[in-house]
Design a protein around this motif. Sequence first.
Motif, PDB file in Angstrom:
ATOM      1  N   ASP A   1       2.666  15.715   8.923  1.00  0.00           N
ATOM      2  CA  ASP A   1       2.094  16.238   7.665  1.00  0.00           C
ATOM      3  C   ASP A   1       1.357  15.114   6.948  1.00  0.00           C
ATOM      4  O   ASP A   1       1.940  14.355   6.177  1.00  0.00           O
ATOM      5  N   PHE A   2       0.065  15.011   7.191  1.00  0.00           N
ATOM      6  CA  PHE A   2      -0.725  13.900   6.672  1.00  0.00           C
ATOM      7  C   PHE A   2      -0.790  13.921   5.152  1.00  0.00           C
ATOM      8  O   PHE A   2      -0.539  12.912   4.485  1.00  0.00           O
ATOM      9  N   SER A   3      -1.131  15.077   4.589  1.00  0.00           N
ATOM     10  CA  SER A   3      -1.247  15.184   3.139  1.00  0.00           C
ATOM     11  C   SER A   3       0.105  14.950   2.462  1.00  0.00           C
ATOM     12  O   SER A   3       0.194  14.273   1.428  1.00  0.00           O
ATOM     13  N   GLY A   4       1.161  15.507   3.049  1.00  0.00           N
ATOM     14  CA  GLY A   4       2.496  15.303   2.495  1.00  0.00           C
ATOM     15  C   GLY A   4       2.906  13.849   2.530  1.00  0.00           C
ATOM     16  O   GLY A   4       3.598  13.370   1.615  1.00  0.00           O
ATOM     17  N   PHE A   5       2.483  13.150   3.566  1.00  0.00           N
ATOM     18  CA  PHE A   5       2.800  11.730   3.681  1.00  0.00           C
ATOM     19  C   PHE A   5       2.138  10.947   2.548  1.00  0.00           C
ATOM     20  O   PHE A   5       2.761  10.077   1.935  1.00  0.00           O
ATOM     21  N   VAL A   6       0.871  11.254   2.276  1.00  0.00           N
ATOM     22  CA  VAL A   6       0.153  10.540   1.219  1.00  0.00           C
ATOM     23  C   VAL A   6       0.803  10.806  -0.139  1.00  0.00           C
ATOM     24  O   VAL A   6       0.954   9.889  -0.952  1.00  0.00           O
ATOM     25  N   ASN A   7       1.207  12.052  -0.376  1.00  0.00           N
ATOM     26  CA  ASN A   7       1.877  12.369  -1.643  1.00  0.00           C
ATOM     27  C   ASN A   7       3.198  11.621  -1.775  1.00  0.00           C
ATOM     28  O   ASN A   7       3.545  11.128  -2.856  1.00  0.00           O
ATOM     29  N   ALA A   8       3.938  11.532  -0.671  1.00  0.00           N
ATOM     30  CA  ALA A   8       5.207  10.804  -0.694  1.00  0.00           C
ATOM     31  C   ALA A   8       4.964   9.309  -0.865  1.00  0.00           C
ATOM     32  O   ALA A   8       5.745   8.611  -1.521  1.00  0.00           O
ATOM     33  N   ASP A   9       3.888   8.830  -0.282  1.00  0.00           N
ATOM     34  CA  ASP A   9       3.477   7.428  -0.442  1.00  0.00           C
ATOM     35  C   ASP A   9       3.245   7.125  -1.921  1.00  0.00           C
ATOM     36  O   ASP A   9       3.751   6.140  -2.469  1.00  0.00           O
ATOM     37  N   ALA A  10       2.498   8.003  -2.584  1.00  0.00           N
ATOM     38  CA  ALA A  10       2.226   7.822  -4.010  1.00  0.00           C
ATOM     39  C   ALA A  10       3.520   7.877  -4.820  1.00  0.00           C
ATOM     40  O   ALA A  10       3.718   7.099  -5.765  1.00  0.00           O
ATOM     41  N   ALA A  11       4.415   8.795  -4.443  1.00  0.00           N
ATOM     42  CA  ALA A  11       5.701   8.921  -5.138  1.00  0.00           C
ATOM     43  C   ALA A  11       6.548   7.661  -4.959  1.00  0.00           C
ATOM     44  O   ALA A  11       7.264   7.247  -5.881  1.00  0.00           O
ATOM     45  N   PHE A  12       6.460   7.043  -3.804  1.00  0.00           N
ATOM     46  CA  PHE A  12       7.196   5.805  -3.522  1.00  0.00           C
ATOM     47  C   PHE A  12       6.775   4.697  -4.476  1.00  0.00           C
ATOM     48  O   PHE A  12       7.614   4.031  -5.097  1.00  0.00           O
ATOM     49  N   HIS A  13       5.473   4.529  -4.623  1.00  0.00           N
ATOM     50  CA  HIS A  13       4.966   3.463  -5.499  1.00  0.00           C
ATOM     51  C   HIS A  13       5.255   3.765  -6.966  1.00  0.00           C
ATOM     52  O   HIS A  13       5.556   2.858  -7.752  1.00  0.00           O
ATOM     53  N   LEU A  14       5.174   5.050  -7.327  1.00  0.00           N
ATOM     54  CA  LEU A  14       5.503   5.434  -8.698  1.00  0.00           C
ATOM     55  C   LEU A  14       6.981   5.167  -8.992  1.00  0.00           C
ATOM     56  O   LEU A  14       7.337   4.682 -10.072  1.00  0.00           O
ATOM     57  N   ALA A  15       7.834   5.460  -8.023  1.00  0.00           N
ATOM     58  CA  ALA A  15       9.266   5.230  -8.195  1.00  0.00           C
ATOM     59  C   ALA A  15       9.576   3.745  -8.329  1.00  0.00           C
ATOM     60  O   ALA A  15      10.496   3.359  -9.068  1.00  0.00           O
ATOM     61  N   LEU A  16       8.833   2.903  -7.649  1.00  0.00           N
ATOM     62  CA  LEU A  16       9.012   1.456  -7.793  1.00  0.00           C
ATOM     63  C   LEU A  16       8.758   1.036  -9.235  1.00  0.00           C
ATOM     64  O   LEU A  16       9.523   0.252  -9.818  1.00  0.00           O
ATOM     65  N   VAL A  17       7.681   1.563  -9.804  1.00  0.00           N
ATOM     66  CA  VAL A  17       7.337   1.220 -11.186  1.00  0.00           C
ATOM     67  C   VAL A  17       8.433   1.677 -12.137  1.00  0.00           C
ATOM     68  O   VAL A  17       8.864   0.928 -13.022  1.00  0.00           O
ATOM     69  N   HIS A  18       8.931   2.896 -11.946  1.00  0.00           N
ATOM     70  CA  HIS A  18       9.947   3.441 -12.842  1.00  0.00           C
ATOM     71  C   HIS A  18      11.294   2.725 -12.687  1.00  0.00           C
ATOM     72  O   HIS A  18      12.101   2.727 -13.622  1.00  0.00           O
ATOM     73  N   ALA A  19      11.507   2.119 -11.542  1.00  0.00           N
ATOM     74  CA  ALA A  19      12.769   1.414 -11.317  1.00  0.00           C
ATOM     75  C   ALA A  19      12.880   0.151 -12.172  1.00  0.00           C
ATOM     76  O   ALA A  19      13.979  -0.357 -12.382  1.00  0.00           O
ATOM     77  N   THR A  20      11.765  -0.351 -12.672  1.00  0.00           N
ATOM     78  CA  THR A  20      11.797  -1.567 -13.497  1.00  0.00           C
ATOM     79  C   THR A  20      12.368  -1.291 -14.874  1.00  0.00           C
ATOM     80  O   THR A  20      12.814  -2.206 -15.560  1.00  0.00           O
ATOM     81  N   ASP A  21      12.312  -0.048 -15.309  1.00  0.00           N
ATOM     82  CA  ASP A  21      12.729   0.342 -16.659  1.00  0.00           C
ATOM     83  C   ASP A  21      11.886  -0.361 -17.728  1.00  0.00           C
ATOM     84  O   ASP A  21      12.309  -0.492 -18.871  1.00  0.00           O
ATOM     85  N   ASN A  22      10.692  -0.814 -17.332  1.00  0.00           N
ATOM     86  CA  ASN A  22       9.756  -1.419 -18.284  1.00  0.00           C
ATOM     87  C   ASN A  22       8.831  -0.308 -18.765  1.00  0.00           C
ATOM     88  O   ASN A  22       7.976   0.173 -18.027  1.00  0.00           O
ATOM     89  N   GLN A  23       9.019   0.112 -20.013  1.00  0.00           N
ATOM     90  CA  GLN A  23       8.309   1.286 -20.508  1.00  0.00           C
ATOM     91  C   GLN A  23       6.808   1.076 -20.605  1.00  0.00           C
ATOM     92  O   GLN A  23       6.036   2.022 -20.427  1.00  0.00           O
ATOM     93  N   VAL A  24       6.364  -0.133 -20.880  1.00  0.00           N
ATOM     94  CA  VAL A  24       4.925  -0.390 -20.957  1.00  0.00           C
ATOM     95  C   VAL A  24       4.279  -0.202 -19.587  1.00  0.00           C
ATOM     96  O   VAL A  24       3.249   0.469 -19.451  1.00  0.00           O
ATOM     97  N   LEU A  25       4.897  -0.794 -18.566  1.00  0.00           N
ATOM     98  CA  LEU A  25       4.380  -0.613 -17.211  1.00  0.00           C
ATOM     99  C   LEU A  25       4.385   0.861 -16.821  1.00  0.00           C
ATOM    100  O   LEU A  25       3.444   1.364 -16.202  1.00  0.00           O
ATOM    101  N   GLN A  26       5.449   1.564 -17.198  1.00  0.00           N
ATOM    102  CA  GLN A  26       5.540   2.992 -16.873  1.00  0.00           C
ATOM    103  C   GLN A  26       4.437   3.786 -17.547  1.00  0.00           C
ATOM    104  O   GLN A  26       3.799   4.640 -16.912  1.00  0.00           O
ATOM    105  N   HIS A  27       4.194   3.539 -18.821  1.00  0.00           N
ATOM    106  CA  HIS A  27       3.147   4.263 -19.553  1.00  0.00           C
ATOM    107  C   HIS A  27       1.787   4.040 -18.894  1.00  0.00           C
ATOM    108  O   HIS A  27       1.004   4.976 -18.706  1.00  0.00           O
ATOM    109  N   ILE A  28       1.498   2.784 -18.580  1.00  0.00           N
ATOM    110  CA  ILE A  28       0.202   2.462 -17.972  1.00  0.00           C
ATOM    111  C   ILE A  28       0.054   3.158 -16.626  1.00  0.00           C
ATOM    112  O   ILE A  28      -0.944   3.825 -16.341  1.00  0.00           O
ATOM    113  N   TYR A  29       1.065   2.992 -15.773  1.00  0.00           N
ATOM    114  CA  TYR A  29       0.973   3.525 -14.420  1.00  0.00           C
ATOM    115  C   TYR A  29       1.011   5.051 -14.411  1.00  0.00           C
ATOM    116  O   TYR A  29       0.281   5.695 -13.647  1.00  0.00           O
ATOM    117  N   ASP A  30       1.853   5.640 -15.270  1.00  0.00           N
ATOM    118  CA  ASP A  30       1.943   7.110 -15.313  1.00  0.00           C
ATOM    119  C   ASP A  30       0.599   7.742 -15.629  1.00  0.00           C
ATOM    120  O   ASP A  30       0.222   8.767 -15.059  1.00  0.00           O
TER     121      ASP A  30
END
Length: 257
Positions: A154-183
């Motif tokens: 599932d190529f498209s599903g893989f790309v979406n999961a890829d994006a979710a992976f990087h987004l989850a990395l950002v949210h794991a920092t609990d740095n709200q400024v980084l989260q606001h920017i990246y979100d």
Amino acid sequence: MMRTEAEKANGGLLKRRERLHSEVSSILESRILNGELKVGDRLDSESAIANEFGVSTRSVREAIQVLETKGLVRRRHGERTEVVRDDVDGYLETLAVTVRQRFSTDPDYLLQLMAVRRMIEAEVLEILTDLESPVTPEIEAALQAMRTARDDGDFSGFVNADAAFHLALVHATDNQVLQHIYDNLSGLINEVMHISSRVPTKSLDEAYAEHASIFDLIMARDKAGSKALLRAQIDNSADYLRQAIEKSNQKKARKEE
């Protein structure tokens, strides 16, 4: 407080009594966002606002509370409410729209977005690898989704999961400024990832293995190793994006001939 022509045309009275405070807050919010009320300005007294809209002072207080929750005003005891415009989400959302508009006229602008993404995510790993528990369930779930998409082809599903992976990395920092920017840029980053992934370069197996390696390096708190691999990954994606843009420009040039 001067009323807009549209408000005068409507008689300035709110007719749907069950939604009085929400309508008052909506109009006041509009005045703040369009600059009619500027940072530092003081709102009229609650009684004056109530008279203007033909509502109770209770409805006005509830409306102002809504604005305060959004970061648009600040209340202090004994003083009239002040406009502060502390709406960082709104500002960043506007920034994301600006980037998207620039993309429509200048595709190369997205290469700059990739550079910003690289800086943000490198800082994210700087933070995560210092944490006692650097990996969250969301990161693990995204990696599992990538594995599933790989196995299913599932190529498209893989790309979406890829994006979710990087987004989850950002949210794991609990740095709200980084989260606001990246979100506020994540939707556009996801679209860019779909564009760059159209350049056939690596298999889903290779792409998954790359992310699994980043995951393992984060778990091992290998700061230098995880950052180096992530930077290389984003640099490769930027190169794929550049190739996609060049192909698009070539197609446009041929059509114009």
